[in-house]
Scaffold this motif. Structure first.
Motif, PDB file in Angstrom:
ATOM      1  N   ALA A 181       8.258 -17.815  -6.308  1.00 56.94           N
ATOM      2  CA  ALA A 181       7.080 -17.485  -5.502  1.00 56.94           C
ATOM      3  C   ALA A 181       7.303 -16.194  -4.727  1.00 56.94           C
ATOM      4  N   LEU A 182       8.524 -16.001  -4.251  1.00 56.75           N
ATOM      5  CA  LEU A 182       8.834 -14.771  -3.519  1.00 56.75           C
ATOM      6  C   LEU A 182       8.731 -13.551  -4.435  1.00 56.75           C
ATOM      7  N   ARG A 183       9.215 -13.686  -5.670  1.00 58.99           N
ATOM      8  CA  ARG A 183       9.128 -12.564  -6.603  1.00 58.99           C
ATOM      9  C   ARG A 183       7.664 -12.205  -6.876  1.00 58.99           C
ATOM     10  N   GLU A 184       6.845 -13.230  -7.066  1.00 66.35           N
ATOM     11  CA  GLU A 184       5.428 -12.977  -7.338  1.00 66.35           C
ATOM     12  C   GLU A 184       4.761 -12.313  -6.139  1.00 66.35           C
ATOM     13  N   LEU A 185       5.122 -12.763  -4.927  1.00 65.30           N
ATOM     14  CA  LEU A 185       4.561 -12.160  -3.724  1.00 65.30           C
ATOM     15  C   LEU A 185       4.943 -10.683  -3.635  1.00 65.30           C
ATOM     16  N   ALA A 186       6.221 -10.389  -3.883  1.00 66.82           N
ATOM     17  CA  ALA A 186       6.685  -9.003  -3.790  1.00 66.82           C
ATOM     18  C   ALA A 186       5.996  -8.129  -4.830  1.00 66.82           C
ATOM     19  N   GLU A 187       5.888  -8.634  -6.054  1.00 66.80           N
ATOM     20  CA  GLU A 187       5.274  -7.839  -7.111  1.00 66.80           C
ATOM     21  C   GLU A 187       3.793  -7.601  -6.833  1.00 66.80           C
ATOM     22  N   ARG A 188       3.088  -8.650  -6.381  1.00 65.64           N
ATOM     23  CA  ARG A 188       1.651  -8.524  -6.112  1.00 65.64           C
ATOM     24  C   ARG A 188       1.391  -7.566  -4.952  1.00 65.64           C
ATOM     25  N   THR A 189       2.248  -7.629  -3.941  1.00 61.85           N
ATOM     26  CA  THR A 189       2.027  -6.811  -2.746  1.00 61.85           C
ATOM     27  C   THR A 189       2.361  -5.341  -2.990  1.00 61.85           C
ATOM     28  N   LEU A 190       3.445  -5.080  -3.677  1.00 65.92           N
ATOM     29  CA  LEU A 190       3.946  -3.707  -3.786  1.00 65.92           C
ATOM     30  C   LEU A 190       3.522  -2.991  -5.055  1.00 65.92           C
ATOM     31  N   ALA A 191       2.952  -3.717  -6.019  1.00 64.83           N
ATOM     32  CA  ALA A 191       2.589  -3.088  -7.297  1.00 64.83           C
ATOM     33  C   ALA A 191       1.699  -1.860  -7.114  1.00 64.83           C
ATOM     34  N   PRO A 192       0.665  -1.894  -6.240  1.00 64.44           N
ATOM     35  CA  PRO A 192      -0.168  -0.687  -6.078  1.00 64.44           C
ATOM     36  C   PRO A 192       0.630   0.512  -5.565  1.00 64.44           C
ATOM     37  N   LEU A 193       1.601   0.251  -4.694  1.00 65.78           N
ATOM     38  CA  LEU A 193       2.402   1.354  -4.154  1.00 65.78           C
ATOM     39  C   LEU A 193       3.349   1.906  -5.220  1.00 65.78           C
ATOM     40  N   VAL A 194       3.951   1.009  -6.002  1.00 71.53           N
ATOM     41  CA  VAL A 194       4.850   1.450  -7.072  1.00 71.53           C
ATOM     42  C   VAL A 194       4.085   2.297  -8.078  1.00 71.53           C
ATOM     43  N   ARG A 195       2.873   1.829  -8.439  1.00 74.63           N
ATOM     44  CA  ARG A 195       2.062   2.555  -9.415  1.00 74.63           C
ATOM     45  C   ARG A 195       1.638   3.923  -8.868  1.00 74.63           C
TER      46      ARG A 195
ATOM     47  N   GLY B 117      -2.396   0.938   3.474  1.00 73.42           N
ATOM     48  CA  GLY B 117      -3.398  -0.071   3.791  1.00 73.42           C
ATOM     49  C   GLY B 117      -4.522  -0.094   2.774  1.00 73.42           C
ATOM     50  N   GLU B 118      -4.963   1.093   2.338  1.00 66.90           N
ATOM     51  CA  GLU B 118      -6.056   1.159   1.368  1.00 66.90           C
ATOM     52  C   GLU B 118      -5.661   0.549   0.028  1.00 66.90           C
ATOM     53  N   LEU B 119      -4.434   0.833  -0.425  1.00 65.45           N
ATOM     54  CA  LEU B 119      -4.009   0.375  -1.748  1.00 65.45           C
ATOM     55  C   LEU B 119      -3.649  -1.108  -1.768  1.00 65.45           C
ATOM     56  N   THR B 120      -3.063  -1.624  -0.688  1.00 65.54           N
ATOM     57  CA  THR B 120      -2.600  -3.019  -0.678  1.00 65.54           C
ATOM     58  C   THR B 120      -3.595  -3.962  -0.023  1.00 65.54           C
ATOM     59  N   GLY B 121      -4.528  -3.411   0.748  1.00 66.09           N
ATOM     60  CA  GLY B 121      -5.432  -4.268   1.504  1.00 66.09           C
ATOM     61  C   GLY B 121      -4.765  -4.879   2.717  1.00 66.09           C
ATOM     62  N   LEU B 122      -3.557  -4.422   3.041  1.00 65.10           N
ATOM     63  CA  LEU B 122      -2.802  -4.935   4.189  1.00 65.10           C
ATOM     64  C   LEU B 122      -2.609  -3.800   5.186  1.00 65.10           C
ATOM     65  N   GLN B 123      -2.952  -4.055   6.431  1.00 63.38           N
ATOM     66  CA  GLN B 123      -2.822  -3.032   7.453  1.00 63.38           C
ATOM     67  C   GLN B 123      -1.494  -3.205   8.192  1.00 63.38           C
ATOM     68  N   PRO B 124      -0.591  -2.204   8.132  1.00 62.40           N
ATOM     69  CA  PRO B 124       0.696  -2.329   8.820  1.00 62.40           C
ATOM     70  C   PRO B 124       0.565  -2.579  10.314  1.00 62.40           C
ATOM     71  N   SER B 125      -0.605  -2.260  10.881  1.00 64.28           N
ATOM     72  CA  SER B 125      -0.771  -2.463  12.324  1.00 64.28           C
ATOM     73  C   SER B 125      -1.086  -3.914  12.672  1.00 64.28           C
ATOM     74  N   ARG B 126      -1.448  -4.743  11.673  1.00 65.43           N
ATOM     75  CA  ARG B 126      -1.739  -6.155  11.932  1.00 65.43           C
ATOM     76  C   ARG B 126      -0.465  -6.974  11.729  1.00 65.43           C
ATOM     77  N   PRO B 127      -0.063  -7.818  12.695  1.00 66.26           N
ATOM     78  CA  PRO B 127       1.211  -8.561  12.601  1.00 66.26           C
ATOM     79  C   PRO B 127       1.353  -9.367  11.317  1.00 66.26           C
ATOM     80  N   ALA B 128       0.311 -10.096  10.907  1.00 71.33           N
ATOM     81  CA  ALA B 128       0.423 -10.932   9.709  1.00 71.33           C
ATOM     82  C   ALA B 128       0.639 -10.073   8.468  1.00 71.33           C
ATOM     83  N   ASP B 129      -0.126  -8.975   8.377  1.00 74.28           N
ATOM     84  CA  ASP B 129       0.041  -8.081   7.227  1.00 74.28           C
ATOM     85  C   ASP B 129       1.414  -7.411   7.254  1.00 74.28           C
ATOM     86  N   LEU B 130       1.873  -7.074   8.447  1.00 70.88           N
ATOM     87  CA  LEU B 130       3.181  -6.426   8.579  1.00 70.88           C
ATOM     88  C   LEU B 130       4.294  -7.335   8.067  1.00 70.88           C
TER      89      LEU B 130
END
Length: 590
Positions: free
Chosen positions: A495-509, A554-567
């Motif tokens: 599950a951790l691998r899937e989370l990492a791949e899903r979250t970071l794939a847009p940045l890697v690409r 934030g635009e690519l991942t949909g996660l804002q580094p300024s929000r604690p949960a997203d961070l």
């Protein structure tokens, strides 16, 4: 026409009346160990006692037997001597009938008389040298040894109009035989003296070698005593290093340094050591370049290697015994069922020299995948023994065992305040294990306050170790992961691998397609405590560039580094990716 000048006429020309009058002096010079040149010059002076002889010279064959070298003389000018000494006569310059008379005498082994050298056309190259000397003719007799070999020539330089008579040539030939005798005598004397000096030097070297052997023997006995006392490999190697006076290094099967200093200068000399059926190690010495091959150091290395091999075998045997004893201990310490009988398990740990109430770090060694057809069990067993051997001198003693395909080390935490990575710390041990076991990845898990807490710490570490791949770093320390490290305790590895791949794939690409630095910026920003100015400084970019990249993340991942949960999600994904090595090489470098 050359005329015979008898002894009476010679007296009238101021020459000596007795050509052998000074032979007693010659005998005294030989007896007094005079050098060969002085002895032969004495013979040359006797030659000038003959009627009509102006100068005398004695020529000897060179070591290569192709040239004649002037070795004794009397009356010859300095210029003539300089030429003859610097340019020996080449035997190839004459034949039996032509060429310099002394060369012809050597080639034919007969007496050669040339009454007028200026009438000999083949002597043209030498005539400019002859003319200033004032002589006209040359008589040369061979110097023939008892075995028939010609070793040189005695040469008489004759005045104009003078030639040896029937009674004179035999005297000159007698002087040739005399020169031969004294030459052979002096050469034999010099050879005997050289042999005696060589023998004396050999005796001196033998005595020095015996003294050195006694000195080295004392160090070898001291090293054997250390081995017998169980002092360990390092003290044994240090003692042998002090004895040999060179830097000694013990190298393991894969070239890793087990003891000693590999930085010594000089040429490398090594000896192999066979510790067991599948392990060959090397004792290497850095010998100073000027040390001759027959000096004590190289041949004493074999003796030192034997002592080190005995110590390695002792350590291997002890490691094998301890491996069998501690293997079950680790299994019990990590088993909740066995720990129901904690006192019995702790009693075994104390008996083996461990400290159950001491804090321990959980270290897991992930071994490389076994090739098809290989025996994974054998690989784990070898690695287990290797780890036991590497930790044999660590105090307090770690607990070493194996669980499944991993080697587990419960390493006691030093009680003093040592900086991370210092000798004796868990990080130093992990780095040593990663270097010693080819292809291994070492994970430092949570810290257990006592061995009673080891099962929980092991459970967390075992989850994290499943994330390791061939691309992971050699050493991963979970204590550096912070909150994401805590989250690893409750999540499944897949599950951790899937989370990492899903979250970071847009940045890697994005980084791959556009040559961007979004991943590196995110990592640097987190490492800088989310300080934009500090991130800009470490990445050598403008603050606005960092802000722009954070907005793009934030635009690519949909996660804002300024929000604690997203961070937290971004940080956890980045941590999992770093542990597993799933991010492309270089993507995280500033």
């Amino acid at each position: 026409m050359a005329r015979h000048l008898d002894w009476e006429a010679a007296r009238g020309r101021g020459l000596h009346s007795d050509s052998l009058h000074d032979l007693a002096g010659l005998a005294f010079e030989v007896a007094e160990d005079a050098p060969l040149q002085r002895v032969l010059s004495h013979v040359a002076r006797n030659v000038t006692d003959l009627p009509g002889v102006l100068y005398g010279g004695v020529y000897l064959l060179g070591d290569d037997a192709t040239t004649l070298q002037l070795e004794g003389w009397h009356g010859l000018t300095a210029e003539y001597l300089k030429v003859m000494r610097e340019m020996p006569l080449d035997l190839a310059s004459g034949t039996a009938a032509t060429g310099p008379p002394n060369v012809r005498a050597v080639l034919t082994a007969t007496t050669i008389l040339v009454p007028d050298v200026f009438a000999e056309t083949e002597l043209g190259p030498w005539l400019p040298l002859f003319r200033p000397q004032g002589f006209r003719g040359i008589a040369a007799v061979p110097m023939t040894a008892p075995d028939g070999a010609v070793i040189g020539s005695v040469t008489a330089y004759l005045a104009k109009g003078a030639a040896p008579g029937p009674a004179d040539l035999p005297v000159l030939e007698e002087l040739g035989r005399l020169a031969t005798a004294v030459t052979l005598l002096v050469r034999r004397r010099e050879a005997d003296r050289a042999a005696v000096e060589g023998l004396r030097a050999d005796l001196d070297r033998a005595a020095a070698r015996m003294a050195e052997q006694r000195r080295l023997g004392a160090f070898e006995r001291a090293a054997l005593r250390l081995s017998a006392d169980g002092a360990g490999l390092a003290p044994v190697v240090r003692t042998l290093t002090d004895g040999l006076g060179v830097a000694l290094t013990v190298l393991g099967p894969t070239g890793e340094v087990l003891a000693g200093d590999p930085r010594g200068d000089g040429r490398s000399v090594s000896a192999s050591m066979h510790v067991n059926d599948d392990q060959t190690m090397t004792l290497q010495a850095a010998v100073p370049p000027q040390t001759p091959p027959d000096e004590p150091v190289p041949w004493s290395l074999d003796g030192a290697a034997l002592i080190v091999e005995l110590e390695l075998r002792r350590l291997d045997r002890d490691a094998d015994i301890e491996s069998r004893l501690t293997k079950d201990l680790v299994a019990d310490l990590l088993s909740p069922a066995a720990m129901r009988h904690r006192d019995a398990v702790f009693g075994r740990a104390v008996a083996l020299g461990h400290r159950p109430q001491h804090a321990h770090d959980v270290v897991m060694v992930a071994l490389p995948e076994v090739e098809s057809g290989g025996d994974p069990t054998a690989g784990v067993a070898r690695a287990h023994r290797r780890v036991v051997a590497l930790t044999g001198t660590v105090r307090p003693r770690p607990v070493v065992g194996s669980v499944g395909s991993h080697v587990v080390v419960l390493n006691p935490v030093p009680t003093d305040d040592r900086p991370p990575g210092a000798e004796g710390t868990t990080r130093a041990l992990a780095a040593r294990l990663a270097a010693a076991i080819a292809g291994a990845r070492v994970l430092i898990g949570p810290r257990a306050r006592t061995l009673a807490d080891a099962p929980h710490a092991f459970d967390v570490a075992s989850r994290a170790v499943q994330l390791l791949t061939r691309r992971s770093a050699g050493v991963i320390d979970m204590t550096d992961l912070g909150v994401p490290g805590l989250l690893l305790q409750s999540a499944q590895p897949e599950a951790l691998r899937e989370l990492a791949e899903r979250t970071l794939a847009p940045l890697v690409r994005n980084d791959a397609e556009r040559g961007g630095r979004l991943l590196a910026t995110l990592r640097a920003w987190l490492a800088a405590g989310m300080s934009t100015p500090e991130t800009a400084r470490t990445m050598f970019v403008h603050v606005n560039t960092v802000n722009y990249r954070l907005r793009r993340i934030g635009e690519l991942t949909g996660l804002q580094p300024s929000r604690p949960a997203d961070l937290i999600q971004l940080q956890l994904a980045l941590t999992v990716a770093e542990i597993s090595g799933s991010i492309p090489p270089g993507a995280l470098r500033n």
